[in-house]
Design an enzyme around this catalytic site. Structure first.
Site, PDB file in Angstrom:
ATOM      1  CE  LYS A 195      -1.701   2.711   2.998  1.00 10.29           C
ATOM      2  NZ  LYS A 195      -1.666   4.072   2.422  1.00 10.29           N
ATOM      3  CD  GLU A 270      13.087   3.037   8.468  1.00  8.60           C
ATOM      4  OE1 GLU A 270      13.165   3.917   9.518  1.00  8.60           O
ATOM      5  OE2 GLU A 270      13.038   3.273   7.400  1.00  8.60           O
ATOM      6  CB  CYS A 304      13.113   7.787   9.684  1.00 10.29           C
ATOM      7  SG  CYS A 304      13.913   6.856   8.264  1.00 10.29           S
ATOM      8  CD  GLU A 401      10.348  11.134  13.006  1.00 11.60           C
ATOM      9  OE1 GLU A 401       9.215  10.578  13.295  1.00 11.60           O
ATOM     10  OE2 GLU A 401      11.245  10.665  12.450  1.00 11.60           O
TER      11      GLU A 401
HETATM   12  P1  NAP Z   1       1.846   7.264   9.113  1.00 10.47           P
HETATM   13  O1  NAP Z   1       0.703   7.724   9.256  1.00 10.47           O
HETATM   14  O2  NAP Z   1       2.730   6.573   9.807  1.00 10.47           O
HETATM   15  O3  NAP Z   1       1.984   6.787   7.500  1.00 10.47           O
HETATM   16  C1  NAP Z   1       2.687   5.647   7.007  1.00 10.47           C
HETATM   17  C2  NAP Z   1       2.055   4.809   6.404  1.00 10.47           C
HETATM   18  O4  NAP Z   1       1.178   4.230   7.059  1.00 10.47           O
HETATM   19  C3  NAP Z   1       0.808   5.419   5.332  1.00 10.47           C
HETATM   20  O5  NAP Z   1       1.060   4.580   4.101  1.00 10.47           O
HETATM   21  C4  NAP Z   1      -0.352   5.634   6.010  1.00 10.47           C
HETATM   22  O6  NAP Z   1      -1.358   5.519   5.232  1.00 10.47           O
HETATM   23  C5  NAP Z   1      -0.463   4.095   6.695  1.00 10.47           C
HETATM   24  N1  NAP Z   1      -1.257   3.999   7.878  1.00 10.47           N
HETATM   25  C6  NAP Z   1      -1.636   5.123   8.621  1.00 10.47           C
HETATM   26  N2  NAP Z   1      -2.705   4.615   9.529  1.00 10.47           N
HETATM   27  C7  NAP Z   1      -2.547   3.168   9.243  1.00 10.47           C
HETATM   28  C8  NAP Z   1      -3.404   2.365  10.215  1.00 10.47           C
HETATM   29  N3  NAP Z   1      -4.156   2.533  11.087  1.00 10.47           N
HETATM   30  N4  NAP Z   1      -3.119   0.930   9.624  1.00 10.47           N
HETATM   31  C9  NAP Z   1      -2.176   0.816   8.738  1.00 10.47           C
HETATM   32  N5  NAP Z   1      -1.592   1.454   7.883  1.00 10.47           N
HETATM   33  C10 NAP Z   1      -1.676   2.955   8.377  1.00 10.47           C
HETATM   34  O7  NAP Z   1       2.889   8.726   8.832  1.00 10.47           O
HETATM   35  P2  NAP Z   1       2.332  10.077   8.217  1.00 10.47           P
HETATM   36  O8  NAP Z   1       1.012  10.229   8.651  1.00 10.47           O
HETATM   37  O9  NAP Z   1       2.443   9.900   6.670  1.00 10.47           O
HETATM   38  O10 NAP Z   1       3.408  10.957   8.724  1.00 10.47           O
HETATM   39  C11 NAP Z   1       3.384  11.269  10.212  1.00 10.47           C
HETATM   40  C12 NAP Z   1       4.501  11.270  10.962  1.00 10.47           C
HETATM   41  O11 NAP Z   1       5.219   9.959  10.906  1.00 10.47           O
HETATM   42  C13 NAP Z   1       5.634  12.116  10.339  1.00 10.47           C
HETATM   43  O12 NAP Z   1       5.113  13.507  10.651  1.00 10.47           O
HETATM   44  C14 NAP Z   1       6.866  11.552  10.722  1.00 10.47           C
HETATM   45  O13 NAP Z   1       7.209  11.781  11.994  1.00 10.47           O
HETATM   46  C15 NAP Z   1       6.531  10.176  10.820  1.00 10.47           C
HETATM   47  N6  NAP Z   1       7.229   9.435   9.438  1.00 10.47           N
HETATM   48  C16 NAP Z   1       8.250   8.523   9.540  1.00 10.47           C
HETATM   49  C17 NAP Z   1       8.754   8.053   8.361  1.00 10.47           C
HETATM   50  C18 NAP Z   1       9.889   7.106   8.604  1.00 10.47           C
HETATM   51  O14 NAP Z   1      10.723   6.932   7.590  1.00 10.47           O
HETATM   52  N7  NAP Z   1      10.324   6.541   9.585  1.00 10.47           N
HETATM   53  C19 NAP Z   1       8.210   8.252   7.042  1.00 10.47           C
HETATM   54  C20 NAP Z   1       7.132   9.108   7.180  1.00 10.47           C
HETATM   55  C21 NAP Z   1       6.280   9.490   8.338  1.00 10.47           C
HETATM   56  P3  NAP Z   1      -1.658   6.946   4.423  1.00 10.47           P
HETATM   57  O15 NAP Z   1      -1.175   6.804   3.076  1.00 10.47           O
HETATM   58  O16 NAP Z   1      -3.323   7.164   4.690  1.00 10.47           O
HETATM   59  O17 NAP Z   1      -0.954   8.118   5.291  1.00 10.47           O
END
Ligand code: NAP
Ligand code: MG
Length: 499
Positions: A195, A270, A304, A401
């Site tokens: 996804k 990760e 990250c 973060e």
């Molecule tokens: P996120 O919400 O953790 O999203 C990462 C992935 O997980 C996306 O594909 C997201 O879908 C999906 N997701 C969200 N809720 C889920 C659930 N309940 N069950 C399964 N999958 C789910 O991250 P974000 O909202 O994009 O970013 C928020 C914060 O995460 C950032 O500000 C940052 O701090 C952190 N982040 C960390 C990394 C890293 O590389 N470690 C990368 C991105 C973000 P959607 O497509 O709907 O978002």
């Protein structure tokens, strides 16, 4: 259907791709969501809608998982030799390289990152990853064992693919994150449902076309566009999925662990970071200042492993802050497609609000901005590269973060490596750290004292397909890349024959 005129700087290939009717890839076919629903894709440089993509929900997830299951349990993939799997991965790598410019433009339009960066980093690293993993297909091996059980035995282990894998990726390196996930899973012989992130689905959909063109059998790779709750959650919970691999926030990582509990599928994560960059008084500041600036400002801090806490010894602190602030204030912020741009917009309105909210909270709590501190344009999600000083250890900007171009510069007065390490390790995260010194002994002593999966000495953000990457503590479970990642996608079977 595109709802706006696309940027005239785009090549025709990328413009045509963005404007085409987008479909997901399930069981070897390009399909709409079962519900017919779509959701918008935004250009972060303008905030305008540039495409619509299918909105996968449980029914689509189920269809994709069942296709992967069939492909894994009985399809041609199961019988394919490792060398044939390697050829397919090599072909995919070649196809990515042949379409490098188009991928770079899609990445820049969708994520906002400078085209120059996508061209030099995201796309070639994704192609490299698939090529590197192609090499592993023929080298995934077990061992033989001299056992002591009474009698005479031949004992060996087999490493077998773990099965059907669900993968969920974020938006910060859309194509590269897809490569990090797909490459090792396919090399190991797994079948995948991935996804994409809702904010950045375009390069992953283009990759699906190349996966099809390369000739992967139907059902081996399924690519879904959808929201986290609507598509990610049912994928993580699905009973026919053997393993889920996730990259994203620590908060959603916890939800994944809960969702996986139903059938106790294997989980790798990760997650986030709050990585320290530590400059010692003897460091070569000509390298350490631009190096630590790039540690936080590369990819707009949306990494990250961003070096978001900059520790510098008090004897050099003012010079470091002045140098990093000077670089920050000279970074050219603009549309990713502009060749002069060094930093594009943040990926989304939500991320923009989050990052500017952190900056405001830091300033309200008494931090001082020696560079940046504000929005960088009237429209689009642009934020000034920001350096904060006079922070306190318990401030949100120091502890959490931010995932944006914001660094907290923190002086230390110590010469004792244990005490410096204690402060650097004072975070729930443990993804990466960089150490800047001319003394190899200090560098390597410090490397041992920092609890994180990656240590960079006199550099930051050096990545290679051969190097394992992942987190200690709440930064994750398991490792991406290198030979280590293959452990995430294989099971070990011990076979004992009485002779
Ligand atoms: P996120 O919400 O953790 O999203 C990462 C992935 O997980 C996306 O594909 C997201 O879908 C999906 N997701 C969200 N809720 C889920 C659930 N309940 N069950 C399964 N999958 C789910 O991250 P974000 O909202 O994009 O970013 C928020 C914060 O995460 C950032 O500000 C940052 O701090 C952190 N982040 C960390 C990394 C890293 O590389 N470690 C990368 C991105 C973000 P959607 O497509 O709907 O978002
Ligand atoms: Mg999200």
């Amino acid at each position: 259907m595109a709802t706006i005129a696309l940027d005239p700087r785009l090549d025709k290939k990328a413009a045509d791709f963005i404007a085409q009717k987008h479909r997901m890839y399930i069981d070897g076919k390009f399909v709409n969501a079962a519900s017919g629903k779509t959701f918008p894709v935004y250009n972060p440089a303008t905030g305008e809608v540039m495409a619509q993509v299918p909105e996968a929900e449980s029914e689509d997830v189920d269809r994709a998982v069942r296709a992967a299951r069939r492909a894994f349990d009985g399809g041609p993939w199961a019988k394919m030799s490792p060398s044939q799997r390697g050829r397919l991965l090599t072909k995919l790598s070649d196809l990515i390289e042949q379409n490098l410019e188009e991928f770079a433009e899609l990445e820049s339009m969708d994520n906002g990152k400078p085209l120059t960066v996508a061209r030099a980093a995201d796309v070639p690293l994704a192609a490299d990853l698939f090529r590197y993993m192609a090499g592993w297909t023929t080298k995934i091996m077990g061992h033989t064992f001299p056992i002591s059980f009474p009698g005479e035995y031949l004992t060996y282990t087999l490493r077998e693919p773990i099965g059907v894998v669900g993968q969920i990726i974020p938006w910060n390196f859309p194509l590269l994150m897809a490569a990090w996930k797909l490459g090792p899973a396919l090399a190991a012989g797994c079948c995948v449902v991935i996804k994409l992130a809702e904010q950045t689905p375009l390069s992953g959909l283009r990759l699906a076309e190349l996966i099809h063109e390369a000739g992967f059998p139907e059902g081996v790779v399924n690519v879904l566009t959808g929201y986290g709750e609507g598509a990610g959650a049912p994928l993580a919970a699905h009973e026919l999925v053997d393993k889920v691999a996730f990259t994203g926030s620590t908060e959603v990582g916890r939800l994944i662990v809960h969702a996986a509990a139903g059938n106790l599928k294997k989980v790798t994560l990760e997650l986030g970071g709050k990585s320290p960059a530590i400059i010692f008084p003897d460091a070569d500041l000509e390298r350490a200042i631009p190096g630590t600036a790039s540690a936080i400002f590369f990819n707009h801090g949306q990494c990250c492993c961003a070096g978001s806490r900059l520790f510098a010894h008090e004897s050099i602190f003012d010079k470091v802050v002045e140098g990093v602030s000077d670089i920050a204030s000279k970074i050219r912020v603009g549309s990713g497609l502009d060749p002069q741009t060094q930093m594009g917009p943040l990926v989304s309105e939500e991320q923009f609000q989050k990052v500017t909210g952190y900056i405001d909270s830091g300033l309200q709590e008494g931090a001082k901005a020696t560079a940046g501190g504000k929005r960088a344009a009237d429209k689009g999600y642009f934020v000034q590269p920001t350096v904060l000083t006079k922070t306190k250890p318990d401030m949100k900007v120091v502890r959490e973060e931010i995932f944006g171009p914001v660094v907290c510069a923190i002086p230390y007065s110590d010469a004792d490596l244990d005490r410096i390490a204690k402060e650097a390790n004072d975070t729930p995260y443990g993804l990466a750290a960089s150490i800047w010194t001319r003394d190899i002994s200090t560098a390597n002593k410090m490397a041992k004292r920092i609890r994180s999966g990656t240590i960079w000495i006199n550099c930051h953000n050096v990545f290679d397909a051969a190097l394992p990457f992942g987190g200690y503590k709440q930064s994750g479970w398991g490792r991406e890349m290198g030979s280590e990642v293959l452990n995430n996608y294989t099971e070990v079977k011990a076979v004992t024959t009485a002779l």
